[in-house]
Motif scaffolding. Structure first.
Motif, PDB file in Angstrom:
ATOM      1  N   ALA A 112      23.242  31.849  44.917  1.00 19.13           N
ATOM      2  CA  ALA A 112      23.922  33.110  44.627  1.00 19.13           C
ATOM      3  C   ALA A 112      25.436  32.971  44.765  1.00 19.13           C
ATOM      4  CB  ALA A 112      23.444  34.215  45.567  1.00 19.13           C
ATOM      5  N   ILE A 113      26.145  33.692  43.912  1.00 21.07           N
ATOM      6  CA  ILE A 113      27.598  33.875  43.983  1.00 21.07           C
ATOM      7  C   ILE A 113      27.820  35.386  44.074  1.00 21.07           C
ATOM      8  CG2 ILE A 113      29.781  33.673  42.727  1.00 21.07           C
ATOM      9  CD1 ILE A 113      28.378  31.312  41.161  1.00 21.07           C
ATOM     10  N   ALA A 114      28.485  35.848  45.143  1.00 20.23           N
ATOM     11  CA  ALA A 114      28.653  37.290  45.321  1.00 20.23           C
ATOM     12  C   ALA A 114      29.941  37.800  44.679  1.00 20.23           C
ATOM     13  CB  ALA A 114      28.642  37.649  46.808  1.00 20.23           C
ATOM     14  N   GLU A 115      30.930  36.935  44.527  1.00 18.63           N
ATOM     15  CA  GLU A 115      32.256  37.323  44.036  1.00 18.63           C
ATOM     16  C   GLU A 115      32.463  36.783  42.632  1.00 18.63           C
ATOM     17  OE1 GLU A 115      35.019  38.603  43.313  1.00 18.63           O
ATOM     18  OE2 GLU A 115      36.594  37.931  44.679  1.00 18.63           O
ATOM     19  N   GLY A 116      32.304  37.664  41.645  1.00 20.13           N
ATOM     20  CA  GLY A 116      32.597  37.287  40.272  1.00 20.13           C
ATOM     21  C   GLY A 116      33.612  38.249  39.684  1.00 20.13           C
ATOM     22  N   TYR A 117      34.580  37.693  38.949  1.00 22.76           N
ATOM     23  CA  TYR A 117      35.614  38.535  38.332  1.00 22.76           C
ATOM     24  C   TYR A 117      36.410  37.661  37.379  1.00 22.76           C
ATOM     25  CZ  TYR A 117      39.563  41.797  37.931  1.00 22.76           C
ATOM     26  OH  TYR A 117      40.531  42.646  37.459  1.00 22.76           O
ATOM     27  N   TYR A 148      24.849  40.493  38.019  1.00 22.61           N
ATOM     28  CA  TYR A 148      24.726  41.802  38.675  1.00 22.61           C
ATOM     29  C   TYR A 148      26.068  42.532  38.638  1.00 22.61           C
ATOM     30  CZ  TYR A 148      20.290  40.083  40.447  1.00 22.61           C
ATOM     31  OH  TYR A 148      19.006  39.590  40.532  1.00 22.61           O
ATOM     32  N   PHE A 149      26.009  43.850  38.552  1.00 22.53           N
ATOM     33  CA  PHE A 149      27.208  44.672  38.470  1.00 22.53           C
ATOM     34  C   PHE A 149      27.217  45.722  39.583  1.00 22.53           C
ATOM     35  CE2 PHE A 149      26.308  43.050  34.232  1.00 22.53           C
ATOM     36  CZ  PHE A 149      27.520  42.471  33.918  1.00 22.53           C
ATOM     37  N   SER A 150      28.309  46.470  39.650  1.00 21.27           N
ATOM     38  CA  SER A 150      28.399  47.516  40.681  1.00 21.27           C
ATOM     39  C   SER A 150      27.794  48.827  40.219  1.00 21.27           C
ATOM     40  CB  SER A 150      29.858  47.737  41.082  1.00 21.27           C
ATOM     41  OG  SER A 150      30.611  48.165  39.973  1.00 21.27           O
ATOM     42  N   PRO A 155      21.245  44.762  36.111  1.00 22.98           N
ATOM     43  CA  PRO A 155      21.620  43.371  35.826  1.00 22.98           C
ATOM     44  C   PRO A 155      21.377  42.987  34.369  1.00 22.98           C
ATOM     45  CG  PRO A 155      20.215  43.521  37.781  1.00 22.98           C
ATOM     46  CD  PRO A 155      20.198  44.868  37.140  1.00 22.98           C
ATOM     47  N   ASP A 180      33.940  43.732  38.275  1.00 20.36           N
ATOM     48  CA  ASP A 180      33.270  43.050  39.389  1.00 20.36           C
ATOM     49  C   ASP A 180      31.847  42.674  38.991  1.00 20.36           C
ATOM     50  OD1 ASP A 180      35.512  43.545  40.983  1.00 20.36           O
ATOM     51  OD2 ASP A 180      34.643  45.337  41.902  1.00 20.36           O
ATOM     52  N   TYR A 181      31.463  41.437  39.292  1.00 24.51           N
ATOM     53  CA  TYR A 181      30.075  41.072  39.088  1.00 24.51           C
ATOM     54  C   TYR A 181      29.642  40.072  40.166  1.00 24.51           C
ATOM     55  CZ  TYR A 181      31.608  36.762  36.657  1.00 24.51           C
ATOM     56  OH  TYR A 181      32.170  35.548  36.342  1.00 24.51           O
ATOM     57  N   ALA A 182      28.378  39.717  40.132  1.00 22.98           N
ATOM     58  CA  ALA A 182      27.818  38.688  41.004  1.00 22.98           C
ATOM     59  C   ALA A 182      26.790  37.942  40.174  1.00 22.98           C
ATOM     60  CB  ALA A 182      27.179  39.313  42.246  1.00 22.98           C
ATOM     61  N   CYS A 183      26.246  36.841  40.685  1.00 18.92           N
ATOM     62  CA  CYS A 183      25.367  36.014  39.860  1.00 18.92           C
ATOM     63  C   CYS A 183      24.315  35.325  40.708  1.00 18.92           C
ATOM     64  CB  CYS A 183      26.214  34.952  39.150  1.00 18.92           C
ATOM     65  SG  CYS A 183      25.285  33.919  38.009  1.00 18.92           S
ATOM     66  N   ILE A 184      23.083  35.304  40.201  1.00 16.91           N
ATOM     67  CA  ILE A 184      22.040  34.471  40.793  1.00 16.91           C
ATOM     68  C   ILE A 184      21.666  33.398  39.783  1.00 16.91           C
ATOM     69  CG2 ILE A 184      19.614  34.420  41.496  1.00 16.91           C
ATOM     70  CD1 ILE A 184      20.088  36.866  43.131  1.00 16.91           C
TER      71      ILE A 184
END
Lengths: 120, 120, 120, 120
Positions: free
Chosen positions: B7-12, B47-49, B53, B85-89
């Motif tokens: 997982a990556i929690a910080e995407g931008y 994933y988004f805020s 997803p 803002d996003y995140a990724c699995i």
């Protein structure tokens, strides 16, 4: 996916900024991913070098959502002071993944740092 | 070597860039190492805020190969929005190692960040 | 202290540099700490996106010593190409700790990134 | 929360700086969070590429406190040399969390890096 408790040891919101707000404002962000199917109730506790911790700060991260929360914007129970060393523990009732980022625009060109938080 | 899920929690992906394309274009990259002897079939979920997803994005990382995939270049099932803002699995049928990097060239001098992703 | 095998998924030596050499030359470094009382024999294997891996590169990290090895300076069995995506596996006969750093001086102000490698 | 022993493999205090001191002085910091209810007695040992380690450096991190200690400011048993590769092991009698940061202001715009240390 993830853990219920995480720590960030290096917290510091620079006092000064250059560039258009709010995008280029010097800030620190805690990025939380809740990939599960239940909303996560999250609390932050902020630790300092010379006083007792402040908290809990309460956040909700929806099911299948990510929240990128700027420490700059926290105000209950108290704002996070600028130019002050701090650290943070993140606790969640659901497993989450936590990453920490800073944008520092004290000088005219911004600098970035990031790390996964420590799962404890 | 590695894990099947990260997982990556910080995407931008910053909206703006300075400098010659594509080298200095603001971008985020997921770096995947498959040190094994079998091709890895990898899927990304973003994933988004504030919305459900998006995914799966499908990638293949060959045996004994590394793939440095810019999120900027993903387009199926949908492009990754800029300034969001996003995140990724990341899920793989073979063990892989995953690292996350951003180059931010919104201002005239670029900034970099990286971290190993979280093995879940 | 440490592990016998580590991975770095994000490798890239920028082609260009600004500033005095060798200090400000764009470079990537693998930092290895051998805190034990026996010299560590270390091998690196470099992985690419489109060709078979190259290696082993052989290093010795003395007992109670750290070695910060620039990928730029590796030349046997072959130099590491510039401007090319790569990844790296580090194997050691003694437990060691491995961290990865890049200094990017393609633009006039340098940028930095670092992460602990992944212990596999 | 945390571990009793941590390692940082990449240590380097740049020789030069730009900008107002001490805020923008090139520095490296070890950030230690002691979230427990007992003061932590911490020792640092510094490793080099070409000489025996130096230490112990002794620090106390109070109960429910964080300490962000600049390597620049360590002086007993000896100052940490500038422009020199080093590494560090952190040992604590209480569980703590350790993160490593550098601010590099050799050029006119500062660069940052951070990573969680390696819990060993």
């Amino acid at each position: 996916m993830g853990h219920h408790r995480w720590a960030i040891a290096e917290g510091y919101i620079p006092k000064a900024s250059n560039g258009p707000e709010p995008e280029m404002t010097s800030h620190e962000t805690v990025c939380i991913l809740n990939a599960g199917d239940t909303d996560a109730q999250v609390t932050l506790t902020i630790y300092f070098s010379d006083r007792e911790p402040i908290g809990p700060y309460r956040l909700t991260v929806g099911a299948r959502r990510t929240l990128h929360q700027r420490f700059n914007d926290l105000d209950k129970p108290a704002a996070v002071p600028r130019g002050t060393d701090y650290a943070c523990i993140i606790e969640s009732d659901q497993p989450v993944v936590v990453q920490h980022t800073r944008l520092d625009s004290r000088q005219s060109e911004n600098a970035l740092l990031t790390t996964m938080a420590y799962p404890g």
